[in-house]
Design an enzyme around this catalytic site. Structure first.
Site, PDB file in Angstrom:
ATOM      1  N   ARG A  58     -24.406 -29.821   3.712  1.00 50.12           N
ATOM      2  CA  ARG A  58     -23.983 -28.834   4.268  1.00 50.12           C
ATOM      3  C   ARG A  58     -22.868 -29.267   5.573  1.00 50.12           C
ATOM      4  O   ARG A  58     -21.797 -28.563   5.852  1.00 50.12           O
ATOM      5  CB  ARG A  58     -24.982 -27.855   5.123  1.00 50.12           C
ATOM      6  CG  ARG A  58     -24.499 -26.484   5.664  1.00 50.12           C
ATOM      7  CD  ARG A  58     -25.722 -25.759   6.283  1.00 50.12           C
ATOM      8  NE  ARG A  58     -26.357 -24.698   5.157  1.00 50.12           N
ATOM      9  CZ  ARG A  58     -25.754 -23.642   4.984  1.00 50.12           C
ATOM     10  NH1 ARG A  58     -24.841 -23.048   5.517  1.00 50.12           N
ATOM     11  NH2 ARG A  58     -26.498 -23.024   4.062  1.00 50.12           N
ATOM     12  N   ILE A 101     -24.382 -24.657  -0.677  1.00 51.31           N
ATOM     13  CA  ILE A 101     -25.045 -24.419  -2.046  1.00 51.31           C
ATOM     14  C   ILE A 101     -25.187 -23.141  -2.202  1.00 51.31           C
ATOM     15  O   ILE A 101     -25.099 -22.619  -3.426  1.00 51.31           O
ATOM     16  CB  ILE A 101     -26.457 -25.089  -2.147  1.00 51.31           C
ATOM     17  CG1 ILE A 101     -26.030 -26.726  -2.094  1.00 51.31           C
ATOM     18  CG2 ILE A 101     -27.237 -24.813  -3.192  1.00 51.31           C
ATOM     19  CD1 ILE A 101     -27.301 -27.585  -2.138  1.00 51.31           C
ATOM     20  N   GLU A 223     -52.746 -44.536   4.017  1.00 51.91           N
ATOM     21  CA  GLU A 223     -51.438 -44.824   4.863  1.00 51.91           C
ATOM     22  C   GLU A 223     -51.939 -44.571   6.320  1.00 51.91           C
ATOM     23  O   GLU A 223     -52.912 -44.029   6.684  1.00 51.91           O
ATOM     24  CB  GLU A 223     -50.625 -43.574   4.673  1.00 51.91           C
ATOM     25  CG  GLU A 223     -49.957 -43.412   3.387  1.00 51.91           C
ATOM     26  CD  GLU A 223     -49.102 -42.477   3.344  1.00 51.91           C
ATOM     27  OE1 GLU A 223     -47.866 -42.550   3.535  1.00 51.91           O
ATOM     28  OE2 GLU A 223     -49.420 -41.064   2.984  1.00 51.91           O
ATOM     29  N   HIS A 247     -48.074 -39.415  -7.383  1.00 49.94           N
ATOM     30  CA  HIS A 247     -48.151 -40.965  -7.608  1.00 49.94           C
ATOM     31  C   HIS A 247     -49.696 -41.209  -8.129  1.00 49.94           C
ATOM     32  O   HIS A 247     -49.763 -42.305  -8.572  1.00 49.94           O
ATOM     33  CB  HIS A 247     -47.893 -41.414  -5.938  1.00 49.94           C
ATOM     34  CG  HIS A 247     -47.046 -41.031  -5.309  1.00 49.94           C
ATOM     35  ND1 HIS A 247     -45.713 -40.733  -5.914  1.00 49.94           N
ATOM     36  CD2 HIS A 247     -46.707 -40.435  -3.901  1.00 49.94           C
ATOM     37  CE1 HIS A 247     -44.772 -40.289  -5.074  1.00 49.94           C
ATOM     38  NE2 HIS A 247     -45.304 -40.193  -3.805  1.00 49.94           N
TER      39      HIS A 247
HETATM   40  C1  BG6 Z   1     -44.128 -39.334  -0.498  1.00 49.77           C
HETATM   41  C2  BG6 Z   1     -45.054 -38.646   0.238  1.00 49.77           C
HETATM   42  O1  BG6 Z   1     -44.218 -39.029  -1.871  1.00 49.77           O
HETATM   43  O2  BG6 Z   1     -45.098 -40.628  -0.577  1.00 49.77           O
HETATM   44  C3  BG6 Z   1     -45.345 -39.031   1.762  1.00 49.77           C
HETATM   45  O3  BG6 Z   1     -44.431 -37.331   0.246  1.00 49.77           O
HETATM   46  C4  BG6 Z   1     -46.124 -40.489   1.662  1.00 49.77           C
HETATM   47  O4  BG6 Z   1     -46.122 -38.225   2.547  1.00 49.77           O
HETATM   48  C5  BG6 Z   1     -45.163 -41.407   0.796  1.00 49.77           C
HETATM   49  O5  BG6 Z   1     -46.125 -41.024   2.826  1.00 49.77           O
HETATM   50  C6  BG6 Z   1     -46.048 -42.553   0.511  1.00 49.77           C
HETATM   51  O6  BG6 Z   1     -45.041 -43.482  -0.173  1.00 49.77           O
HETATM   52  P1  BG6 Z   1     -45.154 -45.162   0.160  1.00 49.77           P
HETATM   53  O7  BG6 Z   1     -44.008 -45.704  -0.778  1.00 49.77           O
HETATM   54  O8  BG6 Z   1     -44.861 -45.415   1.392  1.00 49.77           O
HETATM   55  O9  BG6 Z   1     -46.585 -45.571  -0.218  1.00 49.77           O
END
Ligand code: BG6
Length: 495
Positions: A58, A101, A223, A247
Site C-alpha cells: 500500500r 488492493i 520455541e 507444520h
Molecule cells: C510460523 C508460526 O508458521 O512458524 C510462528 O506462525 C512460528 O508462530 C514459526 O514462530 C516457527 O518457524 P521456525 O522456522 O522458526 O521453527
C-alpha cells in the site's frame, strides 16, 4: 471436500519465471525472510538472469525508496549472509509499484508496471488472508493470472476448513491447481527433505518402519519466543491452528507416508494426503486422554524474566500457546503406534525434532540390573542443529570382571555441512521452486483440507468438553498434564 488435483510430474516443468511479483513487499516476512532469501539466491547465481522482482504494497514508495528499504533489510543479515559485491546488481533487479488492493481498477497500473503481456510471472502473496480474494479478482481482471502465471500463498490459509475452502475456491477461480503453490516453510527445511531420503534412499529403515518395530513417535517443535509483535494475529489463532494444522501435520505425514513410486509432485503428495486422511478423529470423549492445551504465565526463558501471555496481550484470553496431542494414524502400518505431538511458545529451548522410538529386543541375553538394555531410538533434529542420530547399544570397553556392561551410543548421521557451506533459509528453496515451477514441496489443496478437518474436529471437541488452557511457567516444558499425557503410557518426552 472438493478437491481437484491435476496429475503433474517434473517432466511437465514449465519455464522459469522472469518476474516475481511480491505482494506484502514491505511486510515483516519480506524483510526477515523473503528479501534475504532472494538475495542469497542471487548472490549464488541461482536466480534466472532475467528475473525482475516487482514489490507491491500500500505504501507510496518510489523504486529507489523501496530499494533503500531492501538495502536496510539486508544490512541486518548475519555476516555469512552478506555479499557486498552482489548487492548493487541485486537491487537493480528490484522495482516497486504501490497498490490499494481494495481498488480493483488500480490493478491495471500494476499490470502496466509488470509489463505482463510479455512475461511469465510468479506471484507471491504474503498479505492478510482477508486480502486474498480481492487480490485474485484484481489479478484476474488485469490479465495477470494467465496460463504462464504461478501463485504462491503464504499461510494462514483460513482459520478453519470452511474459510480455507473459500480461499481455495477464490484462487481456483483464476488459477488451476497445478499453478497454486501453498507454502509451508517447514517443507523448505533441509532436514525435513532429508527425511524422505533417509526413509526411501536407504534399505535399512523401511523394513522396521512400522507398528511391529516402532513403539511410538514424538514430534516436538519448541520455541523460546513469545508472541512477539503478532499478538492480535496469534490471539485469533493459537498453537493448534498456528503450528499443528500445518507444520506439525506435514512432519507427521512425511514420517508416516508410504513410499511414493517416484519423487515427483503428484506421487509425494498423494502419499501424504493418505496419511492425513487416516488421522483418527479426536472427539469429545477422547479429549481428556488425547489433548492438553496450555498458556504461558510469567517466568524466565534462557535467563531472562518474561511476562505471561495475558500480561503481554493486556487482557484475559483463553488462547492456547502450547498444545500436546496423542494422535493415531489408522492404517495397517501404524496400528497401535501413538504419535505424540507437542509445540509451544516460551519453552526452555528452541528445538524441533522427531523421535522414532523402537521396541525393545524381545529377550535380553544380558540379564537385568546394571546391564539393562535401552531400546533403539532414532532422533531427527531439524533445528537449531541438523542431525539424524540412531541410539544403539554397545559394550563398555573393559575385561568385564563384574559382568558385561552395556552403554547407549549414538550413531551420528550428522548432516555436517561442507566447509564454508552456508545454512540456507527455508524460503530460499521454496522461492526458487516457485520461480522454476516445481510444486513438490508445496501443499496441495486436498492436504490442507484434510489438515483442517482433523484440527477443526479437535477444536470442536475441546469446545464441547470446555477444555481451557492450563497455565505453565514461561521457561518450563508446558503444563504438568502434558507430561501425564505420555507418562500414562509409560513414555517420557525426549528432552
Ligand atoms: C510460523 C508460526 O508458521 O512458524 C510462528 O506462525 C512460528 O508462530 C514459526 O514462530 C516457527 O518457524 P521456525 O522456522 O522458526 O521453527
Amino acid at each position: 471436500m472438493i478437491t481437484d488435483v491435476s496429475r503433474l510430474s517434473l517432466q511437465d516443468a514449465p519455464a522459469p519465471a522472469d518476474l516475481l511479483l511480491l505482494f506484502g513487499a514491505t511486510g515483516d516476512l519480506a524483510r526477515r525472510m523473503l528479501m534475504p532469501s532472494l538475495f542469497g539466491l542471487h548472490a549464488d547465481g541461482l536466480l534466472p538472469a532475467d528475473l525482475e522482482i516487482l514489490g507491491t504494497a500500500r505504501s507510496a514508495l518510489s523504486d529507489d525508496a523501496y530499494r533503500q528499504w531492501v538495502r536496510e533489510a539486508l544490512a541486518a543479515l548475519p555476516s555469512d549472509q552478506r555479499a557486498p559485491n552482489a548487492l548493487d546488481a541485486f537491487l537493480r533487479r528490484i522495482r516497486y509499484a504501490p497498490l490499494d488492493i481494495g481498488n480493483e481498477s488500480a490493478f491495471a497500473g500494476l499490470a502496466r508496471a509488470a509489463g505482463a503481456e510479455t512475461r511469465r510471472p510468479a506471484i507471491f502473496l504474503s498479505t492478510a488472508p482477508t486480502l486474498f480474494e480481492p487480490t485474485i479478482a484484481g489479478l484476474h481482471g488485469a490479465g495477470l493470472a494467465g496460463e504462464q502465471t504461478r501463485i504462491g500463498l503464504e499461510k494462514p490459509l483460513g482459520h478453519d476448513l470452511a474459510s480455507s475452502c473459500a480461499i481455495n475456491n477464490a484462487v481456483r477461480s483464476a488459477f488451476d491447481e497445478s499453478r497454486i503453490y501453498r507454502i509451508d516453510h517447514y517443507l523448505g527445511k533441509e532436514t525435513v527433505q532429508n527425511l524422505l531420503v533417509l526413509r526411501f534412499g536407504n534399505s535399512l529403515f523401511e523394513p522396521v518402519w512400522n507398528g511391529v518395530h516402532i513403539e511410538h513417535v514424538q514430534i516436538t517443535v519448541a520455541e523460546t519466543v513469545g508472541v512477539e509483535d503478532r499478538a492480535d494475529f496469534y490471539e485469533a489463532a493459537g498453537a493448534l491452528r498456528d503450528m499443528v494444522q500445518n507444520h506439525m501435520l506435514q512432519l507427521l505425514a512425511l514420517v508416516a507416508m508410504e513410499a511414493p513410486a517416484q519423487y515427483d509432485p503428484t506421487s509425494v503428495r498423494d502419499e501424504k494426503v493418505k496419511v492425513l486422511r487416516s488421522l483418527r478423529p479426536i472427539d469429545r470423549a477422547g479429549v481428556a486422554q488425547h489433548v492438553v492445551l496450555g498458556q504461558y504465565g510469567d517466568g524466565a526463558v534462557t535467563g531472562q524474566a518474561v511476562l505471561g501471555y495475558t500480561a503481554e496481550l493486556g487482557r484475559n484470553s483463553t488462547t492456547e500457546t502450547f498444545v500436546a496431542l496423542k494422535a493415531h494414524v489408522d492404517n495397517w502400518r501404524w496400528k497401535g503406534v501413538p504419535f505424540y505431538l507437542r509445540t509451544g511458545k516460551r519453552l526452555p529451548q528452541r528445538h524441533s525434532e522427531i523421535v522414532i522410538q523402537f521396541k525393545p529386543v524381545p529377550h535380553s541375553i544380558f540379564g537385568d540390573g546394571r546391564s539393562a538394555l535401552q531400546a533403539n531410538r532414532l532422533v531427527i533434529r531439524l533445528q537449531p542443529e541438523e542431525y539424524v542420530r540412531l541410539h544403539v547399544m554397545a559394550k563398555e570397553p573393559g575385561l568385564d570382571r563384574g559382568g558385561i556392561q552395556l552403554q547407549e551410543v549414538p550413531l551420528d548421521f550428522s548432516l555436517t555441512r561442507r566447509l564454508n557451506e552456508r545454512r540456507r533459509i527455508a524460503y530460499e528453496r521454496l522461492l526458487l521452486d516457485l520461480i522454476e515451477g516445481d510444486p513438490t514441496l508445496f501443499v496441495r489443496r486436498d492436504e490442507v483440507e484434510a489438515q483442517w478437518q482433523w484440527v477443526d474436529g479437535i477444536r470442536a471437541a475441546c469446545a464441547a468438553a470446555n477444555v481451557q488452557p492450563r497455565s505453565y511457567t514461561a521457561g518450563s516444558w508446558g503444563p504438568a498434564a502434558s507430561i501425564a499425557l505420555t507418562e500414562r503410557d509409560g513414555v517420557s518426552w525426549h528432552e
